[in-house]
Design a protein around this motif. Structure first.
Motif, mmCIF file in Angstrom:
data_model
loop_
_atom_site.group_PDB
_atom_site.id
_atom_site.type_symbol
_atom_site.label_atom_id
_atom_site.label_comp_id
_atom_site.label_asym_id
_atom_site.label_seq_id
_atom_site.Cartn_x
_atom_site.Cartn_y
_atom_site.Cartn_z
ATOM 1 N N LYS B 66 81.126 16.521 -59.349
ATOM 2 C CA LYS B 66 81.924 17.263 -60.326
ATOM 3 C C LYS B 66 81.663 16.804 -61.749
ATOM 4 N N SER B 67 81.439 15.500 -61.960
ATOM 5 C CA SER B 67 81.124 15.047 -63.321
ATOM 6 C C SER B 67 79.798 15.626 -63.783
ATOM 7 N N THR B 68 78.848 15.716 -62.860
ATOM 8 C CA THR B 68 77.564 16.317 -63.207
ATOM 9 C C THR B 68 77.781 17.768 -63.643
ATOM 10 N N LYS B 71 79.279 17.821 -67.033
ATOM 11 C CA LYS B 71 78.325 17.462 -68.084
ATOM 12 C C LYS B 71 77.369 18.603 -68.366
ATOM 13 N N SER B 74 79.211 21.095 -70.384
ATOM 14 C CA SER B 74 79.445 20.621 -71.745
ATOM 15 C C SER B 74 78.176 20.620 -72.586
ATOM 16 N N VAL B 104 86.242 18.858 -75.557
ATOM 17 C CA VAL B 104 86.068 18.063 -74.343
ATOM 18 C C VAL B 104 86.841 16.758 -74.486
ATOM 19 N N PHE B 106 87.300 13.180 -72.343
ATOM 20 C CA PHE B 106 86.977 12.338 -71.206
ATOM 21 C C PHE B 106 88.038 11.244 -71.126
ATOM 22 N N ARG B 109 86.715 7.572 -71.591
ATOM 23 C CA ARG B 109 86.099 7.033 -72.797
ATOM 24 C C ARG B 109 86.630 7.744 -74.033
ATOM 25 N N GLN B 111 86.515 9.356 -77.669
ATOM 26 C CA GLN B 111 85.566 10.032 -78.546
ATOM 27 C C GLN B 111 85.933 9.842 -79.997
#
Lengths: 275, 338
Positions: B66-68, B71, B74, B104, B106, B109, B111
């Motif tokens: 799912k992160s792929t 990304k 995005s 976006v 995350f 992390r 931004q």
């Protein structure tokens, strides 16, 4: 210590040793540094023992050269932007791509701002020490002296600005190398000795053997220190001054072009970890 | 210039990574060790369509892909094959235009710039996204008010608590009024009030501005509270794509009934569709399938059994399996766990 203990320590030794061996670029850079260092030492000793041959720089010139080099040490591309190295480590480096900006310019601006921020206070303090305090203390002989003409000072300023842009271009390349190798160690290990030696920071380039003088003046790192220093000392005039500035501009253009290409290719292949 | 709402079309998306298996495992001594490569298929043919103005949850176990997918959507990763269009733009090909139209966040992390005060970070984003000053001021003031950021505007981001930081991140992602908001684990590590605040804000944003929201999370309560629709990804494929209630009904439809008596629980001839779960003293726990027996009939049977044995059915509670149970069962069934 029992044999079982020994196995544990040997195993730790072997694991660390194997990991260390993987940093091939760092090993290579280390050797290259030591060779250069040795060669420079030899040259200094040779000059000291031989002594009599006409020195390419007078002692006062060399003294000014040394102070300028120390004052502008922050101009060296010390390595990859630490923020970028962190981002590479955490896998967040691709997140710069979330911004509607060109990544090369983004990194370039950050690098230039960081270099300028480190350079300005250090240079001002150094100028105050070597140019004002030392003469006041009666050590005029060891002080930084002003350029012979206003024009030389102006050219020095232009050349320093070009050096800053050049250094930022190199930093972006180091960022790209860090993204590629997933570690800043290799790139940083190579660039530090390279820039310290080839910029003239360790030893004025004019004191290197005559046979390599032309090569030394053509390579990009000369624009980070040696060329600005020559402007300060007033030893570059007319066509030579123009050629020196053109050399800096040419390297900026070349490194911009190469850096943009390298960055584009790297980002295309970027394989961010994560599921 | 309000940007038109974005329809997301994802067709047959594939992503293959090549991972270096380090030379340390090689029997040959350095420098002759050769790097070995291993291929990982993160996505193997993912397709879905997301209509503007909806909230969609993208869930799946760790490493599911799912992160792929996020990304790629995005614009920061290129797929190996497949087609994506977000409001007519191909994210990785039209990256600069595309990322100007999305926000976006995350959860893992920041931004915002760590050393800048929140307000400074916002101003930087204003310039990056080229938001006109008057539009920026109005937008910032609204976000600052709704997210309660007034008191932390002058604090450096690194001094914020995680809850404060996440609210600041949400504002930062929305300063340029994007029609699509992508949230990658936005509630991770947050305490309960902060989670509720984030959920309430996202819901409000979707309702008032029609912002399309795509979110990934491991907190199934995010999904329950927000997403009308869930797309479950496992092993790089879409395992399910339906409203969450449908997923629940088809995965784990059972109910749990807990009955309390004022004396020892009476023996009971269990009707069809009921399974005993536990029995201890005055408490009886049963599982039942509401499709086969109505709750009312089961309770009636319990009450009359109690009557016959001279005790009173004093309390009854019926619960649905927790959303975590539903989703774990679903992953298990598809061999997608872990």
């Amino acid at each position: 210590m029992t044999p079982a203990d020994l196995t544990a320590y040997l195993s730790a030794f072997r694991a660390r040793w194997q990991v260390t061996l993987q940093y091939r670029a760092a090993a290579l850079a280390g050797v290259v540094t030591q060779i250069w260092w040795g060669a420079i030492n030899l040259m200094v000793y040779a000059a000291f023992y031989g002594g009599t041959s006409a020195a390419p720089l007078t002692l006062p010139q060399t003294i000014s050269y040394v102070w300028i080099m120390q004052g502008t040490l922050a101009l060296m591309p010390w390595g990859c932007d630490p923020d970028i190295a962190d981002a590479v480590r955490s896998g967040a480096v691709a997140h710069d791509l979330l911004r509607p900006v060109d990544p090369w310019w983004w990194w370039f601006c950050r690098a230039a701002a960081r270099i300028l921020g480190r350079l300005l206070p250090r240079a001002v303090l150094m100028a105050g020490f070597a140019g004002v305090l030392l003469p006041l203390a009666g050590l005029d002989r060891w002080a930084l002296h002003l350029p012979p003409r206003v024009a030389d000072a102006a050219l020095f300023g232009v050349s320093i600005v070009l050096g800053l842009l050049l250094s930022a271009c190199i930093t972006v390349l180091l960022n790209v190398a860090t993204v590629r190798t997933l570690s800043p160690l290799g790139a940083n290990a190579v660039i530090t000795p390279l820039s310290l030696i080839l910029s003239g920071n360790m030893l004025p380039l004019a004191l290197f053997p005559a046979a390599v003088q032309h090569l030394l003046l053509l390579q990009p790192f000369a624009g980070l220190g040696d060329l600005p220093c020559r402007f300060w000392l007033g030893t570059l005039h007319g066509p030579w001054a123009a050629a020196a500035l053109a050399q800096q501009v040419a390297w900026i253009v070349a490194l911009t072009w190469g850096g943009r290409l390298a960055l584009r290719r790297t980002l295309c292949q970027l394989e961010v970890q994560g599921g | 210039m309000p940007i038109p709402p974005a329809r997301i079309v994802v067709e047959d998306l594939h992503k293959t990574y090549r991972i270096a298996t380090r030379a340390a495992t090689s029997p040959r001594p350095w420098p002759f060790a050769r790097r070995a490569w291993r291929t990982i298929e993160a996505l193997r043919g993912v397709s879905f369509v997301i209509e503007p103005g909806t909230i969609t949850g993208l869930i799946g176990p760790n490493g599911a892909g799912k992160s792929t997918a996020i990304k790629i959507l995005s614009g920061i990763l290129r797929p190996s094959a497949g087609h994506v269009s977000v409001g007519g733009l191909v994210p990785w090909a039209d990256r600069i235009r595309h990322v100007g139209r999305i926000g976006v966040v995350f959860g893992q992390r920041s931004q915002l710039w760590w050393d800048l005060p929140v307000e400074g970070g916002f101003a930087l984003l204003r310039d990056i996204y080229r938001v006109p000053p008057d539009r920026y001021r109005a937008r910032r003031d609204r976000l600052v008010d709704t997210l309660g950021l007034r008191d932390i505007l002058d604090q450096p981001v690194r001094q914020l608590s995680l809850g404060q930081r996440m609210r600041a991140e949400l504002a930062a992602a929305l300063l340029h009024a994007p029609p699509l908001l992508i949230l990658d684990e936005p509630t991770i590590g947050l305490d309960a009030p902060s989670k509720l605040a984030v959920r309430a804000f996202v819901q409000e944003l979707n309702r008032t501005e029609g912002t399309t929201v795509l979110l990934t999370t491991h907190d199934m309560h995010d999904i329950e509270a927000l997403a009308g629709r869930v797309i479950v990804i496992g092993h790089g494929r879409v395992l399910a794509d339906s409203p969450f209630e449908t997923l629940r009904a088809t995965t784990l439809s059972g109910r749990r009934l807990t009955a309390e008596f004022d004396g020892p629980a009476p023996p009971l001839l269990l009707p069809d569709g009921v399974t005993p779960l536990s029995q201890g003293g005055q408490v009886l726990e049963l599982g039942f399938d509401p499709a086969r027996i109505a709750a009312a009939d089961l309770i009636r049977a319990l009450a009359s059994a109690a009557d016959m044995h001279g005790v009173v059915l004093s309390d009854v509670s019926i619960t649905r399996p927790s959303i975590e149970e539903v989703i774990s069962r679903f992953y298990e069934r598809h061999g997608a766990a872990g």
